[in-house]
Design an enzyme around this catalytic site. Structure first.
Site, PDB file in Angstrom:
ATOM      1  N   LYS A   1       0.331   4.186   6.735  1.00  0.00           N
ATOM      2  CA  LYS A   1      -0.334   5.049   5.741  1.00  0.00           C
ATOM      3  C   LYS A   1       0.164   6.481   5.891  1.00  0.00           C
ATOM      4  O   LYS A   1       0.750   6.859   6.888  1.00  0.00           O
ATOM      5  CB  LYS A   1      -1.856   5.049   5.944  1.00  0.00           C
ATOM      6  CG  LYS A   1      -2.514   3.687   5.943  1.00  0.00           C
ATOM      7  CD  LYS A   1      -2.512   3.043   4.604  1.00  0.00           C
ATOM      8  CE  LYS A   1      -3.218   1.681   4.698  1.00  0.00           C
ATOM      9  NZ  LYS A   1      -2.936   0.834   3.584  1.00  0.00           N
TER      10      LYS A   1
ATOM     11  N   SER B   1       0.793  -1.238   0.000  1.00  0.00           N
ATOM     12  CA  SER B   1       0.000   0.000   0.000  1.00  0.00           C
ATOM     13  C   SER B   1       0.820   1.280   0.000  1.00  0.00           C
ATOM     14  O   SER B   1       0.334   2.319  -0.411  1.00  0.00           O
ATOM     15  CB  SER B   1      -0.977   0.018   1.173  1.00  0.00           C
ATOM     16  OG  SER B   1      -0.304   0.228   2.379  1.00  0.00           O
TER      17      SER B   1
END
Length: 166
Positions: free
Chosen positions: A83, A40
């Site tokens: 993230k 990610s």
């Protein structure tokens, strides 16, 4: 003789507890080394990269837009996610459906942040589970340790600024 052995044993236990408390405080409040997994955050952080995460920023509300953070997953509290902070409380976010046909806006509520992976096509993030509470943030990643070819401070997002003010 027994008294001497007991004395040494208690002293060893005492030192072990003291150093254990110091280590706990260091890892909880200062930071530590983390290995990131998953696609990610590519290309910024690759699968199995080793990074340093500092924890002081979260305690002093020093997390800023663009920072990469480690947070407890809102869908699985036993796991952590890595993230980038895209929006802070009060920001108006442009959200897209997975098909990118429908676009809408969402506001980040007080006490929350909006997180997205740098690899937008392969990231489960706030676009799916919404803004996450600030309290789920565990630390801020700012330095890559391994691989040695990428040793150093992390670079900015390859996606640029993503709030709806554009």
């Amino acid at each position: 003789m027994l008294r001497g052995i007991l004395g040494k044993t208690f002293r060893l236990v005492g030192y072990t507890i003291q150093y254990g408390c110091i280590a706990h405080c260091a890892f909880e409040y200062v930071g530590g080394v983390v290995m990131c997994s998953g696609p990610s955050m590519e290309p910024t952080i690759q699968n199995s990269d080793i990074v340093f995460a500092e924890n002081l920023s979260r305690h002093f509300h020093g997390i800023q837009r663009g920072d990469i953070v480690i947070a407890k997953s809102p869908s699985d509290p036993k796991s952590n996610i890595c993230k980038r902070v895209i929006g802070l409380e009060g920001d108006k976010m442009l959200t897209k459906s997975p098909s990118e046909f429908f676009k809408s806006h969402s506001y980040v509520p007080t006490g929350h942040v909006w997180l997205e992976g740098d690899n937008l096509q392969n990231s489960t993030d706030s676009r799916y589970y919404g803004p996450i509470p600030y309290g789920l943030i565990r630390g801020r990643i700012f330095f890559k340790i391994w691989p040695l070819s990428d040793f150093g401070f992390l670079r900015g997002s390859p996606n640029g600024h993503r709030s709806s003010d554009e």
